[in-house]
Design an enzyme around this catalytic site. Structure first.
Site, mmCIF file in Angstrom:
data_model
loop_
_atom_site.group_PDB
_atom_site.id
_atom_site.type_symbol
_atom_site.label_atom_id
_atom_site.label_comp_id
_atom_site.label_asym_id
_atom_site.label_seq_id
_atom_site.Cartn_x
_atom_site.Cartn_y
_atom_site.Cartn_z
ATOM 1 N N VAL A 124 0.267 -9.133 10.029
ATOM 2 C CA VAL A 124 0.405 -8.688 11.412
ATOM 3 C C VAL A 124 0.794 -7.215 11.398
ATOM 4 C CG1 VAL A 124 1.690 -8.954 13.560
ATOM 5 C CG2 VAL A 124 1.061 -10.964 12.252
ATOM 6 N N THR A 165 -2.310 7.852 13.012
ATOM 7 C CA THR A 165 -2.284 6.399 13.163
ATOM 8 C C THR A 165 -3.184 5.929 14.296
ATOM 9 O OG1 THR A 165 0.014 6.500 12.412
ATOM 10 C CG2 THR A 165 -0.733 4.412 13.306
ATOM 11 N N ARG A 189 -3.705 0.213 10.058
ATOM 12 C CA ARG A 189 -3.692 -1.225 10.336
ATOM 13 C C ARG A 189 -3.418 -1.502 11.812
ATOM 14 N NH1 ARG A 189 0.522 -4.368 6.923
ATOM 15 N NH2 ARG A 189 -0.824 -3.572 5.275
ATOM 16 N N ASN A 190 -2.542 -0.707 12.423
ATOM 17 C CA ASN A 190 -2.218 -0.936 13.831
ATOM 18 C C ASN A 190 -3.433 -0.670 14.717
ATOM 19 O OD1 ASN A 190 0.876 -1.452 14.110
ATOM 20 N ND2 ASN A 190 0.661 0.118 12.542
ATOM 21 N N SER A 213 0.816 -1.215 0.000
ATOM 22 C CA SER A 213 0.000 0.000 0.000
ATOM 23 C C SER A 213 0.848 1.263 0.000
ATOM 24 C CB SER A 213 -0.931 -0.005 1.218
ATOM 25 O OG SER A 213 -1.767 -1.124 1.211
ATOM 26 N N LYS A 257 4.911 5.121 17.257
ATOM 27 C CA LYS A 257 3.487 5.453 17.085
ATOM 28 C C LYS A 257 2.665 4.215 16.737
ATOM 29 C CE LYS A 257 3.537 5.230 12.415
ATOM 30 N NZ LYS A 257 2.571 4.685 11.421
#
Length: 341
Positions: free
Chosen positions: A287, A255, A262-263, A18, A198
């Site tokens: 992951v 984020t 994603r996190n 991405s 982060k």
């Protein structure tokens, strides 16, 4: 390394995920000729023939200036800048194979955000070791850069950090376009630590959201997360002002707050009671970077003698099986102290 091109026109992006794809689009929209390397030939063919990458950025049309190949040697031939766009924990393995192919005068640019497991090296340190270049020659990209929004052409800014300011300026010129505004910075340590830490704090914000907690909790985690990031940075020689900028607070807010992160979404699944394996399966086997980074950053903090309680809590949830609610209760139950101690 010898001289480099101040006016970079030919760029290779190694990695077609991405962020690698979005960054290639930034370069193409800035008028640069871009060759992407993709691990799978099918992805390279799609980018080359249809100017799309539906697996990672569905619905995005890529500029005609972008082409792609699965042949690393062909991708790197004649590159004036090489952008490393693979995940942090796979950078070493990939770069080991690419090193003999790197053009000797190309500017090396790092997109990866993390601290390497085992060695505890920042990404620029890994690149310097394997590419056999001076660490001060590597340009690090950081900031609030969610790939989906950038691919959509939404306004965004970033930091290009390099000890050699002229190299940072060359990349700045190559990436500036109507929606992407890059700033330069010489604090590579601070920018890389901000980008790595982060992800861990975003996991905690996701967990809080998964447990049904609201804006007060999120704001608390972001603010206290920023404090522990800054403590680690100060101990390791970063400029404290970096953490108040795009590579610190800016990246942290984006984020921790966006469902595109994603996190954050991975943490949200854990907060709803899913196991690490279940959360991984639900995200297509991927992951989140923060899962690995909480281990390496925790170890780095321990080695430096820095207290990072949120990072420690995320490590315990992700790697010791502690329930997120228990970890939250333990954070709230810590000894009381002045805010700035």
């Amino acid at each position: 390394m010898a001289g480099f091109a101040a006016d970079v026109q030919r760029v290779t992006v190694l990695g077609a995920g991405s962020w690698g794809t979005a960054f290639a689009k930034v370069l193409g929209d800035a008028g640069r000729d871009v060759t992407m390397w993709a691990r799978r030939e099918s992805v390279a063919e799609e980018i080359r023939e249809r100017h799309t990458n539906e697996s990672y950025l569905p619905g995005t049309s890529l500029p005609e200036r972008i082409t792609a190949t699965a042949d690393a040697a062909a991708a790197l031939d004649g590159a004036q800048a090489v952008v490393l766009g693979v995940p942090s924990q796979s950078l070493r393995a990939n770069l080991t194979g690419w090193q003999p192919l790197l053009p000797p005068e190309a500017i090396l640019v790092s997109l990866a955000k993390g601290v390497e497991l085992g060695t505890l090296k920042r990404m620029s340190e890994v690149i310097a070791e394997l590419a056999r270049v001076d660490p001060g020659e590597i340009v690090v990209v950081s900031g609030p850069n969610l790939a989906r929004e950038i691919a959509d052409g939404q306004p965004a800014a970033a930091v290009l950090a390099c000890a050699d300011h002229e190299r940072a300026k060359a990349v700045q010129q190559a990436t500036s376009n109507q929606y992407f505004r890059p700033y330069t910075n010489t604090d590579v340590v601070g920018c890389e630590l901000g980008g790595a830490c982060k992800n861990v704090i975003a996991l905690s914000c996701g967990m809080a959201a998964g447990m049904g907690l609201g804006a007060n909790t999120t704001a608390t985690l972001i603010t206290r997360g920023l404090a522990e990031m800054a403590r680690l940075g100060a101990k390791l020689g970063a400029d404290p002002l970096t953490f108040a900028g795009l590579a610190g607070l800016g990246d942290l807010v984006a984020t921790c707050s966006s469902p595109l992160s994603r996190n954050r979404t991975f943490g949200e699944r854990l907060g709803r009671g899913e196991t690490l394996a279940e959360a991984q399966a639900a995200t297509g086997g991927q992951v989140a970077e923060g899962v690995a980074s909480c281990s390496s950053i925790r170890e780095l903090a321990q080695r430096a003698g820095v207290d990072m309680p949120i990072t420690d809590a995320m490590f315990r949830v992700c790697h010791e099986g502690v329930d997120p609610r228990q970890a939250g209760a333990e954070l709230l139950g810590r000894s009381r102290k002045p805010e700035w101690s």
